[in-house]
Each structure stands twice: as structure tokens, then as C-alpha cells.
Design a protein around this motif. Structure first.
Motif, PDB file in Angstrom:
ATOM      1  N   ALA A 214      39.456  23.607  18.251  1.00  0.00           N
ATOM      2  CA  ALA A 214      40.006  24.745  17.204  1.00  0.00           C
ATOM      3  C   ALA A 214      39.247  25.814  17.275  1.00  0.00           C
ATOM      4  O   ALA A 214      39.595  26.671  16.732  1.00  0.00           O
ATOM      5  CB  ALA A 214      39.727  24.030  15.780  1.00  0.00           C
ATOM      6  N   PHE A 215      38.297  25.973  18.390  1.00  0.00           N
ATOM      7  CA  PHE A 215      37.584  27.142  18.604  1.00  0.00           C
ATOM      8  C   PHE A 215      38.178  28.313  19.332  1.00  0.00           C
ATOM      9  O   PHE A 215      38.953  27.956  20.376  1.00  0.00           O
ATOM     10  CB  PHE A 215      36.257  26.810  19.599  1.00  0.00           C
ATOM     11  N   GLN A 216      38.490  29.365  18.677  1.00  0.00           N
ATOM     12  CA  GLN A 216      39.144  30.449  19.149  1.00  0.00           C
ATOM     13  C   GLN A 216      38.561  31.700  19.580  1.00  0.00           C
ATOM     14  O   GLN A 216      39.090  32.858  19.748  1.00  0.00           O
ATOM     15  CB  GLN A 216      40.496  30.786  18.164  1.00  0.00           C
ATOM     16  N   GLY A 217      37.186  31.676  19.203  1.00  0.00           N
ATOM     17  CA  GLY A 217      36.172  32.889  19.560  1.00  0.00           C
ATOM     18  C   GLY A 217      36.230  33.066  21.131  1.00  0.00           C
ATOM     19  O   GLY A 217      36.613  32.457  22.028  1.00  0.00           O
ATOM     20  N   PRO A 218      35.473  34.042  21.325  1.00  0.00           N
ATOM     21  CA  PRO A 218      35.269  34.358  22.846  1.00  0.00           C
ATOM     22  C   PRO A 218      34.568  33.154  23.629  1.00  0.00           C
ATOM     23  O   PRO A 218      33.448  32.700  23.158  1.00  0.00           O
ATOM     24  CB  PRO A 218      34.479  35.792  22.902  1.00  0.00           C
ATOM     25  N   LEU A 219      34.905  32.737  24.582  1.00  0.00           N
ATOM     26  CA  LEU A 219      34.475  31.575  25.352  1.00  0.00           C
ATOM     27  C   LEU A 219      34.132  31.832  27.025  1.00  0.00           C
ATOM     28  O   LEU A 219      35.355  32.175  27.491  1.00  0.00           O
ATOM     29  CB  LEU A 219      35.396  30.348  25.045  1.00  0.00           C
ATOM     30  N   LEU A 220      33.076  31.700  27.330  1.00  0.00           N
ATOM     31  CA  LEU A 220      32.802  31.953  28.786  1.00  0.00           C
ATOM     32  C   LEU A 220      32.488  30.641  29.366  1.00  0.00           C
ATOM     33  O   LEU A 220      31.383  30.099  28.925  1.00  0.00           O
ATOM     34  CB  LEU A 220      31.960  33.051  29.138  1.00  0.00           C
ATOM     35  N   VAL A 221      32.977  29.930  30.378  1.00  0.00           N
ATOM     36  CA  VAL A 221      32.543  29.047  31.088  1.00  0.00           C
ATOM     37  C   VAL A 221      31.934  29.262  32.463  1.00  0.00           C
ATOM     38  O   VAL A 221      32.947  29.722  33.129  1.00  0.00           O
ATOM     39  CB  VAL A 221      33.667  27.820  31.172  1.00  0.00           C
ATOM     40  N   ILE A 222      30.748  28.970  32.774  1.00  0.00           N
ATOM     41  CA  ILE A 222      29.961  29.317  34.137  1.00  0.00           C
ATOM     42  C   ILE A 222      29.847  27.871  34.825  1.00  0.00           C
ATOM     43  O   ILE A 222      29.211  26.962  34.024  1.00  0.00           O
ATOM     44  CB  ILE A 222      28.904  29.998  33.813  1.00  0.00           C
ATOM     45  N   ASN A 223      30.034  27.726  35.961  1.00  0.00           N
ATOM     46  CA  ASN A 223      29.410  26.868  36.790  1.00  0.00           C
ATOM     47  C   ASN A 223      29.209  27.076  38.145  1.00  0.00           C
ATOM     48  O   ASN A 223      29.966  27.898  38.897  1.00  0.00           O
ATOM     49  CB  ASN A 223      30.700  25.701  36.860  1.00  0.00           C
ATOM     50  N   GLY A 224      28.451  26.559  38.580  1.00  0.00           N
ATOM     51  CA  GLY A 224      27.970  27.018  40.263  1.00  0.00           C
ATOM     52  C   GLY A 224      28.832  25.952  40.927  1.00  0.00           C
ATOM     53  O   GLY A 224      28.990  24.850  40.699  1.00  0.00           O
ATOM     54  N   VAL A 225      29.511  26.705  42.145  1.00  0.00           N
ATOM     55  CA  VAL A 225      30.482  26.014  43.101  1.00  0.00           C
ATOM     56  C   VAL A 225      29.602  25.045  43.726  1.00  0.00           C
ATOM     57  O   VAL A 225      30.148  23.966  44.143  1.00  0.00           O
ATOM     58  CB  VAL A 225      30.855  27.176  44.117  1.00  0.00           C
ATOM     59  N   ASN A 226      28.321  24.895  43.914  1.00  0.00           N
ATOM     60  CA  ASN A 226      27.510  23.793  44.758  1.00  0.00           C
ATOM     61  C   ASN A 226      26.821  22.957  43.856  1.00  0.00           C
ATOM     62  O   ASN A 226      26.074  22.188  44.129  1.00  0.00           O
ATOM     63  CB  ASN A 226      26.397  24.415  45.613  1.00  0.00           C
TER      64      ASN A 226
END
Length: 279
Positions: A214-226
Motif C-alpha cells: 500500500a506504500f505510494q510514497g517516493p521509493l528508491l531501491v538500490i542494489n550493487g550489481v556484484n
């Protein structure tokens, strides 16, 4: 390889019945606090590092740090990964935020590091109550934009918080879909055919997809390729399954599980994301 993964590898080798030798050097064995929070005095001299604490109704005391300067553009409430603590790692996780002209607040988890607690049963529901109390306290005492940032285990803590509070913005770093997938990713590739992770009911219920539905706020997902601890595919699976019009995904080149925030690529995306979110 950190200590927990080293011990897991040794245990797996033993379980497989192999007679194997694990070579250790003094540099690997001796403990080092290479990211001590005191290093911020040299790496971020414009900032003050203030010791903070919050007392919960049950008597537990959460202690941490507030790294700040008067003209910072926003504040980050940072939830660390499992086994990470302020004194040993604060200099590392706080430094990227100082480079973005941001303040950062972080607390050691319940009865870990600086934090203290009565000797009583404590579970994930209790952790969630403490997390809500800490957020409410920080939100009430912080002016301006407050970003909730969770790394690794902390990303699950932050996601559950987002299910209960309306956040200015949420950043999940080194994350995944659920606790089962997270646990299975800790098994070395060569042992996956022989080892099965069985989670208890409390752990098995942890699911970022459900928490963020239900979260509709600004969301940034970060992940290292390695990243091998939380592979980029698992965080991408989480991201793709969320119906959030304000989400952004960033796969960070030449980054693993612990260093994605040190890359200029990440800092640029972080600031652009926040700029777009608040315009």
C-alpha cells in the motif's frame, strides 16, 4: 568474507563430509574497526557527531548518533544491516550522506552495540514497536525532509515501518522480497544443493512485498550489481512487483553488498530522486 559467512562456509564443508583446509591470515582473523564513527571528525570536519538516546516504555534504551550541520538539505534516518553497529561502522555508512549535504541519524538495535535493554523476551513484533517509537521521536524533533533508509536487514525494518507511517521518502538498499529468499542467499553457491533453510513462523512472515503493497510514497531501491548476499535479481523482483508510481530502481555498477553508497553513481541518483520527489 565476513565472519558469519566464513563460519557458514566452514559448517557447510563439514556437513558435506569433505576434509578441507580453510586458510586464514592474521589480517582476516584479527578484528578491525576500519569504519569507526570517530573517523568522521577527519572525513567530514564540517559535521558534528552528537550522541543521542531514546528510552522506550519497557525500559530499553536505544542509543545512536546524530551527524549534522546547520545547512544540511535533508535528514536520513538510517537502519543498519544485521551485525552492523554505530561505533564500528558509523564512519562508513554516514560518510556518503555528508557528501550529499545531509544529516544522518542512526540507532544501534535492541540490546546491541550502545543500546541496552532489560533481560526479557524480545521478538520481531517488539522490534517493530521500537522502530515506530524511534521514527515518531525523530520525526517530531526533525525539521524538513526526513528520508528513511534501510540497508540489508534494515531494509526489512524500514519496509515494515513504511506500512505503518506516511514517509517523506523510502530508500531500500541491498534488499529482497522476503526473509526466506534473504536467508537462502546467505548459502554459498556450491552448497545450495545440500543445504535447506527452514525459518520459524515469525521469520517466515517477513515479506517486503506485503509490507510495501500500500506504500505510494517516493521509493528508491538500490542494489550493487556484484552483490552476492542480496543479488540484484531479488531486489528487482521486489521492485517490479510493487504498484507504486513514484518508484525508481538503480543497479550500481562495480558495487557489492556493502559499498553501493560509496559510488558517485549512487549519490547522483539519490539526489536526483529526492529532487524529483519533492518538486
Amino acid at each position: 568474507m565476513n565472519t558469519s559467512r566464513l563460519l557458514l562456509s566452514v559448517a557447510v564443508l563439514a556437513a558435506l563430509g569433505g576434509c578441507s583446509t580453510v586458510n586464514l591470515t592474521a589480517k582476516q582473523f584479527l578484528p578491525r574497526d576500519s569504519g569507526k564513527v570517530t573517523q568522521l571528525k577527519k572525513t567530514a570536519p564540517a559535521y558534528q557527531v552528537e550522541n543521542i538516546e531514546f528510552t522506550h516504555p519497557g525500559g530499553a534504551i536505544s542509543r545512536g548518533i546524530h551527524v549534522r550541520k546547520p545547512d544540511a538539505q535533508f535528514t536520513v534516518l538510517y537502519f543498519m544491516g544485521s551485525g552492523v553497529r554505530v561505533d564500528a561502522h558509523g564512519g562508513v555508512f554516514a560518510k556518503p550522506f555528508t557528501e550529499m549535504n545531509a544529516n544522518v541519524i542512526s540507532f544501534d538495535y535492541h540490546d546491541f552495540g550502545r543500546s541496552e535493554a532489560p533481560d526479557s523476551p524480545f521478538g520481531l513484533a517488539d522490534l517493530e514497536r521500537e522502530t515506530l517509537a524511534l521514527y515518531d521521536h525523530v520525526r517530531a524533533t526533525t525539521k524538513g525532509k526526513l528520508v528513511v533508509h534501510g540497508h540489508s536487514f534494515g531494509s526489512f525494518v524500514a519496509a515494515r515501518l513504511a506500512a505503518k507511517r506516511e514517509l517523506d521518502a523510502l530508500v531500500l538498499e541491498g534488499t529482497g522480497t522476503n526473509a526466506q529468499a534473504y536467508a537462502e542467499n546467505q548459502i554459498p553457491w556450491y552448497a545450495k544443493a545440500f543445504v535447506r533453510m527452514k525459518l520459524d513462523q515469525e521469520l517466515a512472515a517477513i515479506d517486503n512485498r506485503a509490507a510495501l503493497r500500500a506504500f505510494q510514497g517516493p521509493l528508491l531501491v538500490i542494489n550493487g550489481v556484484n552483490d552476492v548476499q542480496t543479488p540484484v535479481g531479488t531486489s528487482r523482483e521486489l521492485f517490479d512487483g510493487l504498484a507504486n508510481p513514484h518508484k525508481r530502481f538503480e543497479a550500481v555498477k562495480e558495487a557489492g553488498h556493502m559499498n553501493a553508497m560509496t559510488k558517485p553513481q549512487t549519490l547522483g541518483v539519490y539526489l536526483a530522486f529526492l529532487g524529483g520527489a519533492y518538486n
